[in-house]
Write a protein that holds these residues in place. Sequence first.
Motif, PDB file in Angstrom:
ATOM      1  N   GLU A 404       0.826  -1.207   0.000  1.00 27.23           N
ATOM      2  CA  GLU A 404       0.000   0.000   0.000  1.00 27.23           C
ATOM      3  C   GLU A 404       0.861   1.258   0.000  1.00 27.23           C
ATOM      4  N   ARG A 405       1.942   1.241   0.786  1.00 28.66           N
ATOM      5  CA  ARG A 405       2.803   2.425   0.846  1.00 28.66           C
ATOM      6  C   ARG A 405       3.561   2.628  -0.463  1.00 28.66           C
ATOM      7  N   PHE A 406       4.016   1.532  -1.054  1.00 22.88           N
ATOM      8  CA  PHE A 406       4.741   1.650  -2.317  1.00 22.88           C
ATOM      9  C   PHE A 406       3.805   2.097  -3.439  1.00 22.88           C
ATOM     10  N   LEU A 407       2.574   1.598  -3.430  1.00 19.30           N
ATOM     11  CA  LEU A 407       1.592   2.010  -4.432  1.00 19.30           C
ATOM     12  C   LEU A 407       1.305   3.508  -4.314  1.00 19.30           C
ATOM     13  N   LEU A 408       1.193   3.999  -3.092  1.00 20.83           N
ATOM     14  CA  LEU A 408       0.971   5.429  -2.880  1.00 20.83           C
ATOM     15  C   LEU A 408       2.148   6.236  -3.430  1.00 20.83           C
ATOM     16  N   LEU A 409       3.360   5.774  -3.175  1.00 20.87           N
ATOM     17  CA  LEU A 409       4.545   6.458  -3.695  1.00 20.87           C
ATOM     18  C   LEU A 409       4.543   6.445  -5.221  1.00 20.87           C
ATOM     19  N   PHE A 410       4.182   5.316  -5.810  1.00 26.66           N
ATOM     20  CA  PHE A 410       4.113   5.200  -7.267  1.00 26.66           C
ATOM     21  C   PHE A 410       3.118   6.203  -7.853  1.00 26.66           C
ATOM     22  N   CYS A 411       1.930   6.297  -7.240  1.00 24.63           N
ATOM     23  CA  CYS A 411       0.905   7.228  -7.724  1.00 24.63           C
ATOM     24  C   CYS A 411       1.377   8.676  -7.615  1.00 24.63           C
ATOM     25  N   LEU A 412       2.029   9.013  -6.509  1.00 23.34           N
ATOM     26  CA  LEU A 412       2.496  10.386  -6.309  1.00 23.34           C
ATOM     27  C   LEU A 412       3.583  10.752  -7.319  1.00 23.34           C
ATOM     28  N   ILE A 413       4.510   9.813  -7.584  1.00 23.15           N
ATOM     29  CA  ILE A 413       5.578  10.087  -8.560  1.00 23.15           C
ATOM     30  C   ILE A 413       4.979  10.325  -9.947  1.00 23.15           C
ATOM     31  N   CYS A 414       4.058   9.453 -10.358  1.00 20.35           N
ATOM     32  CA  CYS A 414       3.416   9.619 -11.663  1.00 20.35           C
ATOM     33  C   CYS A 414       2.651  10.934 -11.729  1.00 20.35           C
ATOM     34  N   PHE A 415       1.948  11.269 -10.646  1.00 21.94           N
ATOM     35  CA  PHE A 415       1.140  12.495 -10.635  1.00 21.94           C
ATOM     36  C   PHE A 415       2.013  13.731 -10.817  1.00 21.94           C
ATOM     37  N   PHE A 416       3.090  13.833 -10.065  1.00 21.16           N
ATOM     38  CA  PHE A 416       3.937  15.021 -10.161  1.00 21.16           C
ATOM     39  C   PHE A 416       4.686  15.078 -11.503  1.00 21.16           C
ATOM     40  N   CYS A 417       5.009  13.902 -12.056  1.00 21.18           N
ATOM     41  CA  CYS A 417       5.685  13.894 -13.356  1.00 21.18           C
ATOM     42  C   CYS A 417       4.753  14.340 -14.486  1.00 21.18           C
ATOM     43  N   GLN A 418       3.460  14.111 -14.333  1.00 28.16           N
ATOM     44  CA  GLN A 418       2.535  14.421 -15.414  1.00 28.16           C
ATOM     45  C   GLN A 418       1.866  15.781 -15.270  1.00 28.16           C
ATOM     46  N   LEU A 419       2.241  16.555 -14.262  1.00 29.11           N
ATOM     47  CA  LEU A 419       1.646  17.880 -14.110  1.00 29.11           C
ATOM     48  C   LEU A 419       1.880  18.744 -15.345  1.00 29.11           C
ATOM     49  N   VAL A 420       3.004  18.531 -16.015  1.00 28.51           N
ATOM     50  CA  VAL A 420       3.291  19.314 -17.217  1.00 28.51           C
ATOM     51  C   VAL A 420       2.273  19.031 -18.320  1.00 28.51           C
ATOM     52  N   MET A 421       1.613  17.849 -18.271  1.00 24.94           N
ATOM     53  CA  MET A 421       0.640  17.490 -19.310  1.00 24.94           C
ATOM     54  C   MET A 421      -0.715  18.148 -19.110  1.00 24.94           C
ATOM     55  N   ILE A 422      -0.952  18.765 -17.958  1.00 24.45           N
ATOM     56  CA  ILE A 422      -2.242  19.421 -17.727  1.00 24.45           C
ATOM     57  C   ILE A 422      -2.077  20.932 -17.653  1.00 24.45           C
ATOM     58  N   THR A 423      -1.006  21.422 -18.263  1.00 25.51           N
ATOM     59  CA  THR A 423      -0.819  22.860 -18.408  1.00 25.51           C
ATOM     60  C   THR A 423      -1.423  23.307 -19.750  1.00 25.51           C
ATOM     61  N   GLU A 424      -1.311  24.591 -20.033  1.00 22.44           N
ATOM     62  CA  GLU A 424      -1.851  25.115 -21.283  1.00 22.44           C
ATOM     63  C   GLU A 424      -1.114  24.560 -22.506  1.00 22.44           C
ATOM     64  N   GLY A 425       0.133  24.190 -22.322  1.00 25.68           N
ATOM     65  CA  GLY A 425       0.869  23.542 -23.403  1.00 25.68           C
ATOM     66  C   GLY A 425       0.981  22.050 -23.211  1.00 25.68           C
ATOM     67  N   GLY A 426       0.220  21.503 -22.279  1.00 24.08           N
ATOM     68  CA  GLY A 426       0.345  20.097 -21.918  1.00 24.08           C
ATOM     69  C   GLY A 426      -0.086  19.135 -23.003  1.00 24.08           C
ATOM     70  N   MET A 427      -1.015  19.558 -23.880  1.00 24.52           N
ATOM     71  CA  MET A 427      -1.481  18.665 -24.937  1.00 24.52           C
ATOM     72  C   MET A 427      -0.342  18.284 -25.871  1.00 24.52           C
ATOM     73  N   TYR A 428       0.570  19.201 -26.103  1.00 19.74           N
ATOM     74  CA  TYR A 428       1.715  18.909 -26.963  1.00 19.74           C
ATOM     75  C   TYR A 428       2.632  17.862 -26.304  1.00 19.74           C
ATOM     76  N   VAL A 429       2.820  17.975 -24.987  1.00 21.23           N
ATOM     77  CA  VAL A 429       3.638  17.008 -24.254  1.00 21.23           C
ATOM     78  C   VAL A 429       2.938  15.649 -24.225  1.00 21.23           C
ATOM     79  N   PHE A 430       1.626  15.683 -24.002  1.00 28.55           N
ATOM     80  CA  PHE A 430       0.842  14.451 -23.974  1.00 28.55           C
ATOM     81  C   PHE A 430       0.989  13.686 -25.284  1.00 28.55           C
ATOM     82  N   GLN A 431       0.829  14.386 -26.415  1.00 24.05           N
ATOM     83  CA  GLN A 431       0.930  13.708 -27.704  1.00 24.05           C
ATOM     84  C   GLN A 431       2.340  13.194 -27.967  1.00 24.05           C
ATOM     85  N   LEU A 432       3.348  13.892 -27.454  1.00 22.03           N
ATOM     86  CA  LEU A 432       4.727  13.445 -27.616  1.00 22.03           C
ATOM     87  C   LEU A 432       4.934  12.096 -26.934  1.00 22.03           C
ATOM     88  N   PHE A 433       4.439  11.954 -25.704  1.00 18.41           N
ATOM     89  CA  PHE A 433       4.537  10.687 -24.982  1.00 18.41           C
ATOM     90  C   PHE A 433       3.715   9.604 -25.683  1.00 18.41           C
TER      91      PHE A 433
END
Length: 584
Positions: A404-433
């Motif tokens: 449970e603790r490792f899963l929480l850490l995994f979710c938090l890492i993914c969430f903070f890494c993907q914050l750039v994808m929900i910015t105004e220019g995030g769609m371009y980053v999303f499509q790149l990935f």
Amino acid sequence: MLNKKCATKDKQAELEERGHWASKAEFFLAVAGNVVGLGNVWRFPYLCYKNGGGAFLVPYLVFVVTCGVPLFLLETTMGQYTQQGGVTCWTKLCPLAEGIGYGGQLILLYSCMTYIIILSWALLYLAFSFSSQLPWASCNNYWNTDDCVDFSARNNTLGWTNQNVSTSAATEFWERRVLAISGGIEEIGSIRWEVMLCLIAMWITCYFCIWKGVKSTGKVVYFTATFPYVMLIILLIRGLSLPGALQGVVYYLLPEPSRLTDPQVWMEAGAQIFFSYSVGVGSLTVLGSYNTYNNNCYKDCLWLCLLNSGTSIAAGFAVFSVLGFMSHEQGIPIEEVAESGPGLAFIAYPQAVAMMPLPQLWSVCFFIMLILLGLDTQFVAMEVVMTSIIDIFPTEMRRAGRRERFLLLFCLICFFCQLVMITEGGMYVFQLFDYYACNGACILFLCVFESLALGWVFGAERLYGIIKDMTGVHANSFFKVCWLYLTPLVSLGSFICSLVKYQPLTFNRWYTYPDWAYVVGWLLAVSSILLVPGWAFYKLGTGTGSLRQRFRHLCQPDPNYSLTQNGETEPQPNREEHLRQSVC
């Protein structure tokens, strides 16, 4: 001596069981939820229409038979036989190819960061669907421009005279309200807070779907894997009852035999199979590993492959009946309303429901279906990554509370890494990935070496003996031909064609990425590809003995998983008991 025995028992008690599916239905629904996803709804219908209608089914079925079903069976068998995750299964079968497992997990990690963004957009649309008037149904909002055209008003279709200038209300809602899209990837801008709140909600949902492992995942799929079919049937019936629906269905399936000579058609058919069947990344291996040893995975795989392709075809009728209705109402050709990917889910279909009676009802049905289709694919991908990591470090990760603790850490890492994808220019980053890291050449590359490693190094004859021992059924000899020849050759041919016919990523056909963005994209693609030869060279370089001895040793399966001369498996060791003893 007594204290030592007590300490040993305490350590054994702390180590949690790996677990199994509580029933065959849980396995069936989990796999169905994983392979039947957004690609069936927004990718297959568009590809079928774009590449020759009914004629597209010919290359599609060729890839199903030569690659889709054989790889599906191969990976499920690997998991059920070894009872291991997407990485450690290779140490039991062919240690030299362990890099395939690591490459697949890296692709899944990229997918976990991109796929859930789509769910957050869908959740935001679902929230707006409860408005008294759908916000994408009119041009009277603060985000609309003077070029906006409202198709829900019948007389306003005359405004669609200059498509280079005019934009639909649904397009402006998507680009200006939801995304607030910037001028390019260089202009990242600020975070879209509404999307971020939806993203947090989806991560919390996924966390609690799998936080107890197969015990919780197996229960959740009873709802997430079945309810989308209820929504799909409702939308299919509604779509076929609309005026112009028959025109849409004809456009969807009208055969164009001349397109069969176009290599691009065959490439896109192959890409769809590898994408929708979830092969090459270890997902099916992990899901199969939670089966009991004697489960009939052979029959399960055939039914699941039929379900996957059948759902794609049925979704095409649901989608194109609605697009035919849009064409009928707007008085424009279907090719001008049909789009792929996010454009179909967040522009074309919302625009269509805005033109129907009771638009809020159909909008709610559509986005609930979309969320549930994507949700089980997302949390199964997370479960696959978690299981594979836990199986690499079982004595550390299977203790109470650590998952449970490792899963929480995994979710938090993914969430903070993907914050750039929900910015105004995030769609371009999303499509790149999405374009470089999660699909295409990298998955084809892994499938080539997966089929070679298991068909030639481990041995197709061994695989046949394993299937017979586990299921009591003799697999069709055609699968042996596929594992040895057809699957690696077709996968390799598709991989080479994808490189030869490579087209740089663009956005909305007008925005071209800067050169540095393409470099980043290819680095994301080769990051998973290079793990295959990189891991093999590492193991060869760090082993003992001569290079020839090291190579032969790394090509040999684990003795505990070997077969006797007559093709039968030797008695299987008690894996959980062996694991407990290793802790002590």
